[in-house]
Design a protein around this motif. Structure first.
Motif, PDB file in Angstrom:
ATOM      1  N   MET A   1       0.814  -1.185   0.000  1.00 16.76           N
ATOM      2  CA  MET A   1       0.000   0.000   0.000  1.00 16.76           C
ATOM      3  C   MET A   1       0.866   1.261   0.000  1.00 16.76           C
ATOM      4  SD  MET A   1      -3.087   0.733   2.494  1.00 16.76           S
ATOM      5  CE  MET A   1      -3.801   2.284   2.695  1.00 16.76           C
ATOM      6  N   ILE A   2       1.870   1.326   0.870  1.00 16.99           N
ATOM      7  CA  ILE A   2       2.718   2.521   0.926  1.00 16.99           C
ATOM      8  C   ILE A   2       3.531   2.666  -0.353  1.00 16.99           C
ATOM      9  CG2 ILE A   2       4.668   1.429   2.109  1.00 16.99           C
ATOM     10  CD1 ILE A   2       3.421   5.002   2.707  1.00 16.99           C
ATOM     11  N   VAL A   3       3.876   1.557  -0.979  1.00 13.65           N
ATOM     12  CA  VAL A   3       4.616   1.625  -2.246  1.00 13.65           C
ATOM     13  C   VAL A   3       3.741   2.278  -3.308  1.00 13.65           C
ATOM     14  CG1 VAL A   3       5.700   0.280  -4.074  1.00 13.65           C
ATOM     15  CG2 VAL A   3       6.085  -0.336  -1.687  1.00 13.65           C
ATOM     16  N   ASP A   4       2.498   1.858  -3.395  1.00 15.40           N
ATOM     17  CA  ASP A   4       1.574   2.438  -4.371  1.00 15.40           C
ATOM     18  C   ASP A   4       1.331   3.919  -4.088  1.00 15.40           C
ATOM     19  OD1 ASP A   4       1.299  -0.036  -5.617  1.00 15.40           O
ATOM     20  OD2 ASP A   4      -0.448  -0.579  -4.402  1.00 15.40           O
ATOM     21  N   GLN A   5       1.173   4.260  -2.808  1.00 15.99           N
ATOM     22  CA  GLN A   5       0.946   5.658  -2.440  1.00 15.99           C
ATOM     23  C   GLN A   5       2.181   6.504  -2.738  1.00 15.99           C
ATOM     24  OE1 GLN A   5      -0.193   5.206   1.650  1.00 15.99           O
ATOM     25  NE2 GLN A   5      -2.342   4.896   1.145  1.00 15.99           N
ATOM     26  N   SER A   6       3.359   5.973  -2.485  1.00 21.01           N
ATOM     27  CA  SER A   6       4.594   6.701  -2.771  1.00 21.01           C
ATOM     28  C   SER A   6       4.779   6.895  -4.269  1.00 21.01           C
ATOM     29  CB  SER A   6       5.809   5.950  -2.203  1.00 21.01           C
ATOM     30  OG  SER A   6       5.706   5.848  -0.806  1.00 21.01           O
ATOM     31  N   ARG A   7       4.473   5.871  -5.023  1.00 16.19           N
ATOM     32  CA  ARG A   7       4.571   5.967  -6.485  1.00 16.19           C
ATOM     33  C   ARG A   7       3.584   7.008  -7.024  1.00 16.19           C
ATOM     34  NH1 ARG A   7       4.400   0.738  -7.704  1.00 16.19           N
ATOM     35  NH2 ARG A   7       6.645   0.570  -7.646  1.00 16.19           N
ATOM     36  N   ALA A   8       2.368   7.014  -6.504  1.00 12.66           N
ATOM     37  CA  ALA A   8       1.362   7.988  -6.934  1.00 12.66           C
ATOM     38  C   ALA A   8       1.795   9.407  -6.574  1.00 12.66           C
ATOM     39  CB  ALA A   8       0.013   7.668  -6.298  1.00 12.66           C
ATOM     40  N   ALA A   9       2.387   9.579  -5.388  1.00  9.04           N
ATOM     41  CA  ALA A   9       2.866  10.898  -4.973  1.00  9.04           C
ATOM     42  C   ALA A   9       3.998  11.372  -5.877  1.00  9.04           C
ATOM     43  CB  ALA A   9       3.327  10.850  -3.517  1.00  9.04           C
ATOM     44  N   ALA A  10       4.905  10.488  -6.225  1.00  8.46           N
ATOM     45  CA  ALA A  10       6.015  10.843  -7.116  1.00  8.46           C
ATOM     46  C   ALA A  10       5.496  11.224  -8.499  1.00  8.46           C
ATOM     47  CB  ALA A  10       7.008   9.688  -7.214  1.00  8.46           C
ATOM     48  N   THR A  11       4.546  10.470  -8.992  1.00  7.00           N
ATOM     49  CA  THR A  11       3.960  10.748 -10.305  1.00  7.00           C
ATOM     50  C   THR A  11       3.218  12.084 -10.306  1.00  7.00           C
ATOM     51  OG1 THR A  11       3.727   8.387 -10.729  1.00  7.00           O
ATOM     52  CG2 THR A  11       2.380   9.856 -12.065  1.00  7.00           C
ATOM     53  N   ALA A  12       2.584  12.403  -9.189  1.00 13.29           N
ATOM     54  CA  ALA A  12       1.830  13.660  -9.067  1.00 13.29           C
ATOM     55  C   ALA A  12       2.732  14.867  -8.847  1.00 13.29           C
ATOM     56  CB  ALA A  12       0.810  13.546  -7.941  1.00 13.29           C
ATOM     57  N   GLY A  13       4.027  14.617  -8.642  1.00 11.12           N
ATOM     58  CA  GLY A  13       4.968  15.721  -8.495  1.00 11.12           C
ATOM     59  C   GLY A  13       5.265  16.148  -7.068  1.00 11.12           C
ATOM     60  N   PHE A  14       4.824  15.371  -6.099  1.00 10.38           N
ATOM     61  CA  PHE A  14       5.136  15.699  -4.709  1.00 10.38           C
ATOM     62  C   PHE A  14       6.623  15.502  -4.457  1.00 10.38           C
ATOM     63  CE2 PHE A  14       0.616  15.060  -4.365  1.00 10.38           C
ATOM     64  CZ  PHE A  14       0.231  15.990  -3.404  1.00 10.38           C
ATOM     65  N   ALA A  15       7.182  16.308  -3.569  1.00 11.75           N
ATOM     66  CA  ALA A  15       8.607  16.235  -3.270  1.00 11.75           C
ATOM     67  C   ALA A  15       8.943  15.083  -2.333  1.00 11.75           C
ATOM     68  CB  ALA A  15       9.091  17.545  -2.658  1.00 11.75           C
ATOM     69  N   GLY A  16       8.010  14.714  -1.460  1.00 11.57           N
ATOM     70  CA  GLY A  16       8.323  13.680  -0.490  1.00 11.57           C
ATOM     71  C   GLY A  16       7.104  13.030   0.125  1.00 11.57           C
ATOM     72  N   VAL A  17       7.354  11.943   0.815  1.00 10.83           N
ATOM     73  CA  VAL A  17       6.336  11.195   1.549  1.00 10.83           C
ATOM     74  C   VAL A  17       6.855  11.030   2.974  1.00 10.83           C
ATOM     75  CG1 VAL A  17       5.207   8.946   1.776  1.00 10.83           C
ATOM     76  CG2 VAL A  17       5.517   9.952  -0.476  1.00 10.83           C
ATOM     77  N   TRP A  18       6.013  11.311   3.942  1.00 14.03           N
ATOM     78  CA  TRP A  18       6.373  11.161   5.356  1.00 14.03           C
ATOM     79  C   TRP A  18       5.483  10.103   5.982  1.00 14.03           C
ATOM     80  CZ3 TRP A  18      10.011  13.885   8.279  1.00 14.03           C
ATOM     81  CH2 TRP A  18      10.741  14.823   7.554  1.00 14.03           C
ATOM     82  N   LEU A  19       6.055   9.342   6.887  1.00 12.28           N
ATOM     83  CA  LEU A  19       5.315   8.266   7.534  1.00 12.28           C
ATOM     84  C   LEU A  19       5.685   8.229   9.007  1.00 12.28           C
ATOM     85  CD1 LEU A  19       3.464   5.784   6.988  1.00 12.28           C
ATOM     86  CD2 LEU A  19       5.544   4.452   6.744  1.00 12.28           C
ATOM     87  N   GLY A  20       4.702   8.082   9.854  1.00 12.83           N
ATOM     88  CA  GLY A  20       4.934   7.962  11.289  1.00 12.83           C
ATOM     89  C   GLY A  20       4.785   6.528  11.761  1.00 12.83           C
ATOM     90  N   GLN A  21       5.252   6.277  12.955  1.00 15.83           N
ATOM     91  CA  GLN A  21       5.138   4.959  13.570  1.00 15.83           C
ATOM     92  C   GLN A  21       3.736   4.840  14.143  1.00 15.83           C
ATOM     93  OE1 GLN A  21       8.116   3.099  14.040  1.00 15.83           O
ATOM     94  NE2 GLN A  21       7.314   1.430  15.235  1.00 15.83           N
ATOM     95  N   ARG A  22       2.965   3.881  13.644  1.00 15.42           N
ATOM     96  CA  ARG A  22       1.624   3.688  14.179  1.00 15.42           C
ATOM     97  C   ARG A  22       1.112   2.304  13.855  1.00 15.42           C
ATOM     98  NH1 ARG A  22      -2.689   6.432  10.126  1.00 15.42           N
ATOM     99  NH2 ARG A  22      -2.245   4.937   8.532  1.00 15.42           N
ATOM    100  N   ASP A  23       0.134   1.863  14.601  1.00 16.67           N
ATOM    101  CA  ASP A  23      -0.528   0.574  14.374  1.00 16.67           C
ATOM    102  C   ASP A  23       0.438  -0.598  14.319  1.00 16.67           C
ATOM    103  OD1 ASP A  23      -2.922   1.966  14.197  1.00 16.67           O
ATOM    104  OD2 ASP A  23      -2.724   2.245  12.033  1.00 16.67           O
ATOM    105  N   GLY A  24       1.551  -0.503  15.035  1.00 14.47           N
ATOM    106  CA  GLY A  24       2.501  -1.598  15.066  1.00 14.47           C
ATOM    107  C   GLY A  24       3.358  -1.724  13.825  1.00 14.47           C
TER     108      GLY A  24
END
Length: 62
Positions: A1-24
């Motif tokens: 899921m995060i891979v797909d979201q990161s790929r979509a963000a890169a394609t959309a031109g976002f500079a970065g993706v941030w992720l926090g520690q949660r849900d184990g």
């Protein structure tokens, strides 16, 4: 899921993706997987535990 979201963000031109520690889910490991498969985007973490003793409450919750 995060891979797909990161790929979509890169394609959309976002500079970065941030992720926090949660849900184990370990943020550093998750971002390492995304970084291996998605290029052209910066990856960052919010505050994450730095040693296993801090992570114990997350494991106990399961």
């Amino acid at each position: 899921m995060i891979v797909d979201q990161s790929r979509a963000a890169a394609t959309a031109g976002f500079a970065g993706v941030w992720l926090g520690q949660r849900d184990g889910r370990d943020a550093l490991t998750t971002l390492a997987v995304a970084g291996r498969q998605v290029s052209g985007i910066e990856l960052g973490t919010a505050v994450v535990p730095s040693y296993p003793g801090i992570r114990w409450p997350l494991r106990r919750r399961r």
